[in-house]
Design an enzyme around this catalytic site. Structure first.
Site, PDB file in Angstrom:
ATOM      1  N   SER A  12       0.871  -1.181   0.000  1.00 16.22           N
ATOM      2  CA  SER A  12       0.000   0.000   0.000  1.00 16.22           C
ATOM      3  C   SER A  12       0.906   1.228   0.000  1.00 16.22           C
ATOM      4  CB  SER A  12      -0.875   0.020   1.253  1.00 16.22           C
ATOM      5  OG  SER A  12      -1.724  -1.091   1.259  1.00 16.22           O
ATOM      6  N   ALA A 249       6.792  -1.170  11.067  1.00 21.60           N
ATOM      7  CA  ALA A 249       5.602  -0.534  10.505  1.00 21.60           C
ATOM      8  C   ALA A 249       6.062   0.594   9.587  1.00 21.60           C
ATOM      9  CB  ALA A 249       4.726   0.015  11.619  1.00 21.60           C
ATOM     10  N   LYS A 250       5.094   1.118   8.802  1.00 21.96           N
ATOM     11  CA  LYS A 250       5.434   2.170   7.838  1.00 21.96           C
ATOM     12  C   LYS A 250       6.100   3.370   8.506  1.00 21.96           C
ATOM     13  CE  LYS A 250       4.038   0.891   3.698  1.00 21.96           C
ATOM     14  NZ  LYS A 250       2.676   0.447   3.504  1.00 21.96           N
ATOM     15  N   ARG A 251       5.705   3.616   9.754  1.00 25.28           N
ATOM     16  CA  ARG A 251       6.251   4.805  10.405  1.00 25.28           C
ATOM     17  C   ARG A 251       7.699   4.614  10.873  1.00 25.28           C
ATOM     18  NH1 ARG A 251       2.448   2.389  12.924  1.00 25.28           N
ATOM     19  NH2 ARG A 251       2.827   1.332  14.895  1.00 25.28           N
TER      20      ARG A 251
END
Ligand code: GLU
Length: 276
Positions: A12, A249-251
Site C-alpha cells: 500500500s 511498521a510504515k512509520r
C-alpha cells in the site's frame, strides 16, 4: 515447485518501503514470477509519490515485474460485481453501526468477553436481521450463511510458522471471525474482498505475504469458494522485527530502504541484513 509459481507483492503506498517490505518482495520474487499490485483503495492514506518511491526501491533491489501494474483504485467495478454475486447468494447485508454502537453492544453484561478476530472484535450481529437498504452503509458477510453454503474451508501453507494443511469449520469461523466488513461505507470495498478478486485476476498461484495475515486466510478461501475462484497455495513468511522484537511498521522510517540507500548500502547488503 519453488520458482514456477505466480506470486505477488502487494504494497500500500502509504509510506516508504522498509526492510519488512523488501523481505516480502524478495520472497515473492524468489518463489516465482512476481506480479506487482498497488493496494491503494484507501485514497485518503495513499499518495502517488509513495507509489513512485516503491517502484524505485524495488528496481534498485534488482526486481522486475510485468506491466501494467495492477492498481486497486482502478478496479472498483470488479469489487462491485463480486458484491453483486454475494448478494445473489444471500450472504451479505448492510450495516450502519458505528464503532461506538459495536463497543456498547459488546460491553453489555450478557455478552461476555469480546473475541478479537483478524479485523478486531467479532461483530455482535446488530444489523444482521434488519434488512437495511441504505446505499451508503457498510456491507458485511453473514458468516453463518456463507459457511452453510460452502462447508469447512481449507488451504495449504508452506511458510515456516504454519507449514501444513489448515481447515476451519463453520463454528470456528462464526465464533472467531464473524461477520466481517466486505465493503467499507467510504470505499466501496475492503481489503478481504479486494485481495481475493485481485489475486484471481492476476492468476496468482502462490500468495506470499507476512505471517501477520495468516489468520485472514480462511476468510479469503471462503470468499474464493463463494465467488467460484481458485484457491492458491499460501506461503506466510516470517516478519522482520526491530531490535525490540516489534514488527516493522510504515512509520519506522529508520528502517526505510531509502535511508539504507542514502547511507551507501547495496542491494546485497540488504539481502545480507535480511538473512537471504
Ligand atoms: N497490502 C498489504 C500490505 O501492505 C498486503 C496484503 C497481502 O499481501 O495480502 O501489508
Amino acid at each position: 515447485m519453488v520458482g514456477s509459481a505466480i506470486t505477488r507483492f502487494a504494497p500500500s503506498p502509504t509510506g516508504p518501503l522498509h526492510l519488512g517490505h523488501a523481505y516480502a518482495a524478495l520472497v515473492a520474487d524468489a518463489r516465482g514470477r512476481m506480479r506487482l499490485r498497488i493496494e491503494d483503495i484507501d485514497r485518503a492514506r495513499c499518495k502517488p509519490d509513495w507509489e513512485i518511491a516503491i517502484f524505485d526501491d524495488l528496481r534498485w533491489l534488482g526486481l522486475s515485474w510485468p506491466q501494467p501494474v495492477m492498481r486497486q483504485s482502478e478496479r472498483l467495478s470488479f469489487y462491485r460485481q463480486a458484491l453483486e454475486k454475494l448478494h445473489i447468494l444471500g450472504v451479505i447485508y448492510r450495516c450502519d453501526c458505528s464503532r461506538g454502537d459495536i463497543r456498547a453492544a459488546l460491553s453489555a453484561p450478557q455478552e461476555g468477553a469480546a473475541l478479537i478476530g483478524p479485523d478486531g472484535p467479532v461483530y455482535p450481529g446488530l444489523c444482521r436481521a434488519k434488512g437495511l437498504q441504505a446505499p451508503d452503509a457498510a456491507i458485511r458477510l453473514d458468516m453463518a450463511r456463507a459457511m452453510g453454503l460452502v462447508g469447512p474451508v481449507s488451504f495449504h501453507d508452506s511458510g515456516p510458522d504454519h507449514a501444513g494443511q489448515h481447515c476451519k469449520t463453520a463454528p470456528e469461523m462464526i465464533e472467531t471471525i464473524g461477520d466481517i466488513v466486505l465493503a467499507r461505507r467510504d470505499l466501496g470495498t475492503a481489503y478481504h474482498l479486494a485481495v481475493v478478486v485481485d489475486d484471481a485476476a492476476q492468476g496468482i498461484t502462490e500468495v506470499t505475504r507476512g505471517a501477520d495475515l495468516f489468520e485472514a486466510t480462511a476468510i479469503h478461501v471462503l470468499l474464493q469458494r463463494l465467488l467460484r475462484l481458485p484457491t492458491p497455495a499460501y506461503h506466510h513468511h516470517r516478519l522482520i522485527r526491530d531490535d525490540q522484537g516489534k514488527r516493522l511498521a510504515k512509520r519506522d522510517d529508520a528502517r526505510a530502504l531509502a535511508k539504507y540507500r542514502a547511507e551507501g548500502a547495496t542491494p546485497q547488503d540488504i539481502r545480507a541484513l535480511l538473512g537471504l
